[in-house]
Design a protein around this motif. Structure first.
Motif, mmCIF file in Angstrom:
data_model
loop_
_atom_site.group_PDB
_atom_site.id
_atom_site.type_symbol
_atom_site.label_atom_id
_atom_site.label_comp_id
_atom_site.label_asym_id
_atom_site.label_seq_id
_atom_site.Cartn_x
_atom_site.Cartn_y
_atom_site.Cartn_z
ATOM 1 N N PHE A 69 0.857 -1.192 0.000
ATOM 2 C CA PHE A 69 0.000 0.000 0.000
ATOM 3 C C PHE A 69 0.888 1.234 0.000
ATOM 4 N N ALA A 70 0.661 2.146 -0.944
ATOM 5 C CA ALA A 70 1.405 3.402 -0.991
ATOM 6 C C ALA A 70 0.434 4.569 -1.006
ATOM 7 N N SER A 71 0.768 5.603 -0.240
ATOM 8 C CA SER A 71 -0.062 6.796 -0.211
ATOM 9 C C SER A 71 0.773 7.969 0.277
ATOM 10 N N ASP A 72 0.368 9.166 -0.146
ATOM 11 C CA ASP A 72 1.013 10.385 0.328
ATOM 12 C C ASP A 72 0.143 11.097 1.357
ATOM 13 N N ILE A 73 -0.959 10.491 1.759
ATOM 14 C CA ILE A 73 -1.890 11.090 2.719
ATOM 15 C C ILE A 73 -1.674 10.434 4.080
ATOM 16 N N ASP A 74 -1.096 11.186 5.014
ATOM 17 C CA ASP A 74 -0.733 10.617 6.317
ATOM 18 C C ASP A 74 -1.913 9.947 7.004
ATOM 19 N N HIS A 75 -3.081 10.580 6.936
ATOM 20 C CA HIS A 75 -4.227 10.013 7.644
ATOM 21 C C HIS A 75 -4.629 8.665 7.066
ATOM 22 N N TYR A 76 -4.531 8.548 5.743
ATOM 23 C CA TYR A 76 -4.900 7.263 5.133
ATOM 24 C C TYR A 76 -3.849 6.198 5.452
ATOM 25 N N VAL A 77 -2.602 6.582 5.554
ATOM 26 C CA VAL A 77 -1.556 5.640 5.950
ATOM 27 C C VAL A 77 -1.841 5.119 7.356
ATOM 28 N N THR A 111 -4.822 2.823 7.369
ATOM 29 C CA THR A 111 -4.508 1.498 6.840
ATOM 30 C C THR A 111 -3.787 0.643 7.873
ATOM 31 N N LEU A 112 -2.833 1.232 8.571
ATOM 32 C CA LEU A 112 -2.131 0.487 9.621
ATOM 33 C C LEU A 112 -3.107 -0.012 10.678
ATOM 34 N N LEU A 113 -4.052 0.830 11.081
ATOM 35 C CA LEU A 113 -5.020 0.431 12.108
ATOM 36 C C LEU A 113 -5.988 -0.626 11.586
ATOM 37 N N GLU A 114 -6.489 -0.430 10.365
ATOM 38 C CA GLU A 114 -7.443 -1.392 9.803
ATOM 39 C C GLU A 114 -6.804 -2.764 9.606
ATOM 40 N N VAL A 115 -5.568 -2.785 9.120
ATOM 41 C CA VAL A 115 -4.878 -4.065 8.930
ATOM 42 C C VAL A 115 -4.630 -4.741 10.278
ATOM 43 N N ALA A 116 -4.243 -3.966 11.287
ATOM 44 C CA ALA A 116 -4.019 -4.545 12.612
ATOM 45 C C ALA A 116 -5.312 -5.133 13.172
ATOM 46 N N ARG A 117 -6.426 -4.439 12.973
ATOM 47 C CA ARG A 117 -7.708 -4.946 13.466
ATOM 48 C C ARG A 117 -8.130 -6.214 12.740
ATOM 49 N N GLN A 118 -7.829 -6.289 11.441
ATOM 50 C CA GLN A 118 -8.228 -7.484 10.681
ATOM 51 C C GLN A 118 -7.517 -8.721 11.192
ATOM 52 N N GLY A 119 -6.250 -8.612 11.522
ATOM 53 C CA GLY A 119 -5.545 -9.679 12.213
ATOM 54 C C GLY A 119 -4.890 -10.743 11.353
ATOM 55 N N GLY A 120 -5.044 -10.659 10.039
ATOM 56 C CA GLY A 120 -4.489 -11.697 9.183
ATOM 57 C C GLY A 120 -3.163 -11.343 8.539
ATOM 58 N N PHE A 121 -2.593 -10.198 8.936
ATOM 59 C CA PHE A 121 -1.369 -9.711 8.305
ATOM 60 C C PHE A 121 -0.394 -9.216 9.369
ATOM 61 N N SER A 122 0.874 -9.229 9.020
ATOM 62 C CA SER A 122 1.885 -8.567 9.844
ATOM 63 C C SER A 122 2.555 -7.494 9.002
#
Length: 232
Positions: A170-178, A181-192
């Motif tokens: 995932f690449a983005s120049d928008i800090d809030h979206y970055v 994404t980190l929070l959403e991926v952590a909540r999903q739990g299937g990725f590191s």
């Protein structure tokens, strides 16, 4: 409308379908070239996605929202043994890539011009080696955050179709979206998150050619982040 279709519509790949007026040559490639490369979701999904390609491939990569196609075209040329599936519902972006393919063919590219969620639902379990999502629409207004492509439903789709050890980039120049994404991926739990030091998310990916969106962000003083997650 079925319940499944209503759910998918609510999670659709939001964004404009048309921008500038389509030029005659763009219309030609959309009519003549796209049908030959388009993944047909009305057909049964093959057990092995390598069957989608007319050349031998040993890995499959999905790029969602490829914009003008610069990265997808470059990546497919640099890795001819990898099969690439590109999704872009924006007509002008699709036409831009098709013009590139007319000049420099990439037999290891297949395309889809509609809702990425529908394609993800069509793909077999554990069929992808990597998913790329670069510079998606950030939907900056809070009332529109629900339209961001990175959400629990789509991350669940990613987790289903990626092989164990497969990558989500995932690449983005928008800090809030970055951060989102980190929070959403952590909540999903299937990725590191594959990061140990700042350069692991500040430095572009190996072989990265850049995109027009990235160039604009840099001109305007925004520093992109390049995140890599591993399917556990």
């Amino acid at each position: 409308m079925s319940e499944e279709r209503r759910t998918r519509t609510a999670e659709a790949f939001f964004g404009r379908r048309h921008g500038k007026t389509i030029r005659p040559m763009q219309a030609v490639v959309l009519a003549d070239v796209l049908p030959r490369l388009k993944v047909d979701l009305s057909a049964a999904s093959p057990g092995d996605l390598r069957a989608l390609f007319p050349v031998p491939v040993d890995r499959i990569v999905l790029e969602i929202g490829f914009g003008g196609g610069e990265h997808l075209h470059h990546a497919a040329g640099a890795a001819p043994a990898t099969g690439f599936i590109g999704v872009e519902p924006f007509v002008n972006g699709m036409a831009s890539l098709l013009r590139m393919l007319e000049r420099e063919a990439r037999p290891n590219i297949r395309l889809y011009d509609d809702d990425a969620a529908a394609l993800l639902d069509w793909l077999p379990d554990g069929s992808l080696d990597r998913i790329d999502l670069f510079y998606p629409d950030p939907w900056p207004k809070k009332k529109h955050w629900k339209r961001r492509f990175v959400n629990r439903a789509n991350l669940d789709r990613f987790a289903r179709v990626l092989k164990p050890g497969g990558l989500f980039r995932f690449a983005s120049d928008i800090d809030h979206y970055v951060n989102w994404t980190l929070l959403e991926v952590a909540r999903q739990g299937g990725f590191s998150w594959r990061a140990e030091m700042p350069d692991d998310w500040r430095a572009p990916y190996e072989g990265w050619p850049g995109t027009r969106y990235e160039a604009k962000a840099l001109r305007e003083g925004r520093r992109p982040a390049y995140l890599t997650f591993v399917r556990t």
